[in-house]
Design an enzyme around this catalytic site. Structure first.
Site, PDB file in Angstrom:
ATOM      1  N   HIS A  83       3.207   5.314  17.493  1.00 28.52           N
ATOM      2  CA  HIS A  83       3.602   6.505  16.729  1.00 28.52           C
ATOM      3  C   HIS A  83       4.506   7.424  17.529  1.00 28.52           C
ATOM      4  O   HIS A  83       4.348   8.633  17.519  1.00 28.52           O
ATOM      5  CB  HIS A  83       2.354   7.258  16.261  1.00 28.52           C
ATOM      6  CG  HIS A  83       1.611   6.508  15.231  1.00 28.52           C
ATOM      7  ND1 HIS A  83       0.407   5.911  15.475  1.00 28.52           N
ATOM      8  CD2 HIS A  83       1.935   6.198  13.962  1.00 28.52           C
ATOM      9  CE1 HIS A  83       0.003   5.293  14.389  1.00 28.52           C
ATOM     10  NE2 HIS A  83       0.920   5.448  13.460  1.00 28.52           N
ATOM     11  N   HIS A  87       9.912   6.033  13.211  1.00 28.75           N
ATOM     12  CA  HIS A  87       9.595   4.612  13.239  1.00 28.75           C
ATOM     13  C   HIS A  87       9.273   4.136  11.822  1.00 28.75           C
ATOM     14  O   HIS A  87       9.150   4.937  10.903  1.00 28.75           O
ATOM     15  CB  HIS A  87       8.419   4.345  14.184  1.00 28.75           C
ATOM     16  CG  HIS A  87       7.159   5.068  13.795  1.00 28.75           C
ATOM     17  ND1 HIS A  87       6.963   6.409  14.069  1.00 28.75           N
ATOM     18  CD2 HIS A  87       6.063   4.647  13.134  1.00 28.75           C
ATOM     19  CE1 HIS A  87       5.772   6.768  13.603  1.00 28.75           C
ATOM     20  NE2 HIS A  87       5.209   5.727  13.022  1.00 28.75           N
ATOM     21  N   ASP A  89       6.633   2.278   9.369  1.00 31.70           N
ATOM     22  CA  ASP A  89       5.261   1.826   9.158  1.00 31.70           C
ATOM     23  C   ASP A  89       5.247   0.925   7.925  1.00 31.70           C
ATOM     24  O   ASP A  89       5.856   1.250   6.907  1.00 31.70           O
ATOM     25  CB  ASP A  89       4.312   3.002   8.901  1.00 31.70           C
ATOM     26  CG  ASP A  89       3.857   3.681  10.184  1.00 31.70           C
ATOM     27  OD1 ASP A  89       3.849   3.012  11.226  1.00 31.70           O
ATOM     28  OD2 ASP A  89       3.503   4.867  10.129  1.00 31.70           O
ATOM     29  N   HIS A  93      -0.281  -0.426   7.403  1.00 31.82           N
ATOM     30  CA  HIS A  93      -0.631   0.649   8.331  1.00 31.82           C
ATOM     31  C   HIS A  93      -1.468   1.725   7.644  1.00 31.82           C
ATOM     32  O   HIS A  93      -2.465   2.180   8.183  1.00 31.82           O
ATOM     33  CB  HIS A  93       0.633   1.262   8.936  1.00 31.82           C
ATOM     34  CG  HIS A  93       0.355   2.461   9.764  1.00 31.82           C
ATOM     35  ND1 HIS A  93      -0.147   2.363  11.042  1.00 31.82           N
ATOM     36  CD2 HIS A  93       0.483   3.778   9.509  1.00 31.82           C
ATOM     37  CE1 HIS A  93      -0.307   3.575  11.534  1.00 31.82           C
ATOM     38  NE2 HIS A  93       0.072   4.451  10.619  1.00 31.82           N
TER      39      HIS A  93
END
Length: 185
Positions: A83, A87, A89, A93
């Protein structure tokens, strides 16, 4: 010889793209031309550095160690927590099920983009959440958002990128975070 982390990250991304293209070169796929003149391309990257925003409670979220630095060779070890910074996910997730990152089809990551600007609202309320009224106002001014579009939220929060306490509104693990985002609707 010195290589700045931001230069290293851009070089790494370029090399990964080339490596991916070469690994796919043996697959029987017809070439697809893209007329980039028809599009506005926007670089949304930030420099990846140790002072970038990491999820509160992350321990040593980013390191870049120089392993070799000579006139002919540069080798680095890059370590980032899951994290750290901006980014991607995958559905798995957040939901515990569904696709993982490597299972996401590339077509799902390329689409028309719409940017809804809520900088004024976010400046007045750091917990501002995009509302249906915001979307309706955007559509009234710019036209209907087409199905399959990627909607980005312009909050102005990138100005706090190098200050995690201001970016998140808290830096302690378990703290209530305060930053603008999408609403429930």
């Amino acid at each position: 010889f010195s290589l700045q982390p931001s230069t290293f990250m851009r070089l790494r991304a370029c090399l990964l793209a080339i490596a991916s293209a070469l690994s796919l070169a043996s697959l029987p796929v017809a070439a697809q031309g893209i007329d980039l003149a028809r599009y506005i391309l926007v670089d949304l990257t930030h420099e990846v550095a140790a002072n970038g925003p990491a999820w509160p409670g992350s321990v040593q979220p980013f390191t870049l160690d120089t392993l070799v630095a000579s006139p002919t060779t540069a080798m680095f070890r890059l370590t980032m927590n899951e994290h750290f910074a901006t980014h991607l996910d995958a559905p798995r997730h957040a939901a515990g099920g569904g696709m993982t990152t490597e299972q996401l089809p590339l077509e799902r990551l390329i689409a028309p983009v719409v940017v809804i600007d809520v900088q004024r609202q976010a400046a007045a309320d750091r917990d501002y959440a995009l509302s249906v009224a915001d979307v309706e106002a955007h559509e009234a001014q710019y036209g209907r958002i087409t199905s399959g579009s990627i909607v980005l939220l312009r909050t102005g929060w990138s100005r706090f990128w190098a200050d995690p306490a201001r970016y998140f509104g808290a830096v302690e693990e378990g703290s209530t975070l305060h930053f603008p985002s999408f609403g429930v609707e």
